[in-house]
Design a protein around this motif. Sequence first.
Motif, PDB file in Angstrom:
ATOM      1  N   ALA A 164      14.369   4.769  -5.554  1.00 34.32           N
ATOM      2  CA  ALA A 164      13.088   4.321  -5.049  1.00 34.32           C
ATOM      3  C   ALA A 164      13.036   2.970  -5.125  1.00 34.32           C
ATOM      4  N   SER A 165      12.340   2.270  -4.220  1.00 37.11           N
ATOM      5  CA  SER A 165      12.265   0.945  -4.417  1.00 37.11           C
ATOM      6  C   SER A 165      11.367   0.488  -5.343  1.00 37.11           C
ATOM      7  N   ASP A 166      11.245  -0.782  -5.858  1.00 38.78           N
ATOM      8  CA  ASP A 166      10.710  -1.206  -7.191  1.00 38.78           C
ATOM      9  C   ASP A 166       9.004  -1.029  -6.557  1.00 38.78           C
ATOM     10  N   TYR A 167       8.922  -1.291  -5.409  1.00 40.03           N
ATOM     11  CA  TYR A 167       7.410  -0.820  -4.839  1.00 40.03           C
ATOM     12  C   TYR A 167       6.930   0.349  -5.042  1.00 40.03           C
ATOM     13  N   VAL A 168       7.506   1.558  -4.764  1.00 40.45           N
ATOM     14  CA  VAL A 168       7.498   2.920  -4.912  1.00 40.45           C
ATOM     15  C   VAL A 168       7.408   3.081  -6.510  1.00 40.45           C
ATOM     16  N   LYS A 169       8.376   2.773  -7.276  1.00 38.03           N
ATOM     17  CA  LYS A 169       8.320   2.940  -8.805  1.00 38.03           C
ATOM     18  C   LYS A 169       7.027   2.332  -9.312  1.00 38.03           C
ATOM     19  N   ASN A 170       6.684   1.001  -9.089  1.00 39.47           N
ATOM     20  CA  ASN A 170       5.496   0.686  -9.602  1.00 39.47           C
ATOM     21  C   ASN A 170       4.225   1.663  -9.354  1.00 39.47           C
ATOM     22  N   LEU A 171       4.243   1.995  -8.152  1.00 41.14           N
ATOM     23  CA  LEU A 171       2.906   2.924  -7.542  1.00 41.14           C
ATOM     24  C   LEU A 171       3.031   4.186  -8.615  1.00 41.14           C
ATOM     25  N   ARG A 172       4.174   4.870  -8.384  1.00 34.69           N
ATOM     26  CA  ARG A 172       4.406   6.154  -9.210  1.00 34.69           C
ATOM     27  C   ARG A 172       3.884   5.724 -10.704  1.00 34.69           C
ATOM     28  N   ALA A 173       4.339   4.798 -11.222  1.00 35.36           N
ATOM     29  CA  ALA A 173       3.729   4.443 -12.433  1.00 35.36           C
ATOM     30  C   ALA A 173       2.452   4.381 -13.006  1.00 35.36           C
ATOM     31  N   LEU A 174       1.530   4.045 -11.775  1.00 40.81           N
ATOM     32  CA  LEU A 174       0.186   4.142 -11.728  1.00 40.81           C
ATOM     33  C   LEU A 174      -0.431   5.358 -11.597  1.00 40.81           C
ATOM     34  N   VAL A 175       0.303   6.331 -10.594  1.00 41.10           N
ATOM     35  CA  VAL A 175      -0.498   7.526  -9.900  1.00 41.10           C
ATOM     36  C   VAL A 175       0.197   8.814 -10.338  1.00 41.10           C
ATOM     37  N   GLY A 176       1.464   8.522 -10.979  1.00 41.49           N
ATOM     38  CA  GLY A 176       2.175   9.762 -11.231  1.00 41.49           C
ATOM     39  C   GLY A 176       2.667  10.498 -10.140  1.00 41.49           C
ATOM     40  N   HIS A 177       2.521  11.720 -10.102  1.00 42.27           N
ATOM     41  CA  HIS A 177       2.801  12.704  -8.951  1.00 42.27           C
ATOM     42  C   HIS A 177       1.815  13.023  -7.711  1.00 42.27           C
ATOM     43  N   ASP A 178       0.668  12.174  -7.997  1.00 37.88           N
ATOM     44  CA  ASP A 178      -0.272  12.302  -7.028  1.00 37.88           C
ATOM     45  C   ASP A 178       0.101  11.970  -5.678  1.00 37.88           C
ATOM     46  N   ASN A 193      10.906  16.540  -7.927  1.00 35.98           N
ATOM     47  CA  ASN A 193       9.971  16.150  -9.172  1.00 35.98           C
ATOM     48  C   ASN A 193       8.819  16.115  -9.003  1.00 35.98           C
ATOM     49  N   GLY A 194       8.149  16.908  -7.920  1.00 42.01           N
ATOM     50  CA  GLY A 194       6.819  16.839  -7.699  1.00 42.01           C
ATOM     51  C   GLY A 194       5.806  15.764  -7.191  1.00 42.01           C
ATOM     52  N   ASP A 195       6.545  14.688  -6.975  1.00 40.94           N
ATOM     53  CA  ASP A 195       5.778  13.517  -6.291  1.00 40.94           C
ATOM     54  C   ASP A 195       5.456  14.101  -4.846  1.00 40.94           C
ATOM     55  N   ARG A 196       4.295  13.666  -4.492  1.00 39.94           N
ATOM     56  CA  ARG A 196       3.870  14.177  -3.354  1.00 39.94           C
ATOM     57  C   ARG A 196       3.397  12.917  -2.256  1.00 39.94           C
ATOM     58  N   CYS A 197       3.917  13.315  -1.049  1.00 40.90           N
ATOM     59  CA  CYS A 197       3.688  11.863  -0.184  1.00 40.90           C
ATOM     60  C   CYS A 197       3.263  12.388   1.330  1.00 40.90           C
ATOM     61  N   HIS A 198       2.522  11.641   2.014  1.00 46.21           N
ATOM     62  CA  HIS A 198       2.083  11.789   3.278  1.00 46.21           C
ATOM     63  C   HIS A 198       2.923  10.867   4.101  1.00 46.21           C
TER      64      HIS A 198
END
Length: 164
Positions: A3-17, A92-97
């Motif tokens: 994952a890019s740093d951008y996605v990693k940073n977002l995931r750190a904030l929202v988890g798997h949402d 891993n449970g990450d949800r994306c549209h």
Amino acid sequence: MPASDYVKNLRALVGHDLIMFPTVSAIVLDERGRILLGQRSDNHRWSVVAGMMDPGEQPADALVREVEEETGVQVEIERLAGVALHEVVYPNGDRCHMVNSWFRCRAVGGEARVNDSESIAVGWFAPDALPELDPFALLRIRTSLPPEAPTWFARPGESVAPGY
């Protein structure tokens, strides 16, 4: 696929949402009318070349970058072929549209090869001899092949394909 740093940073904030991302796909044709496909390293399935746009990146720039990064092929975009949202749930449970814009392209240089860790194989396929593909990949190919077809989009209330 890392994952890019951008996605990693977002995931750190929202988890798997659920997160919505802009993505692009390329239906690349060569001079013989064959379609460029990559066999993904994560699930070993064949698919069209696709990827996420980086923040501030135009869709056309992202598309040209993704195709060359993944396959070594340089492309020229001929037309926007379609736009649709599809859901992805990672192991891993990450949800994306993913809001995907796909483009009909022609190869103008380079040599098709595995060019990064996202693919284990890359190849050219005749439209009547495609490997097994998921319904969304088939939709993108079908709507891209006619040179002057109108841009495809899901009508209000319409689903892209079963499971998407």
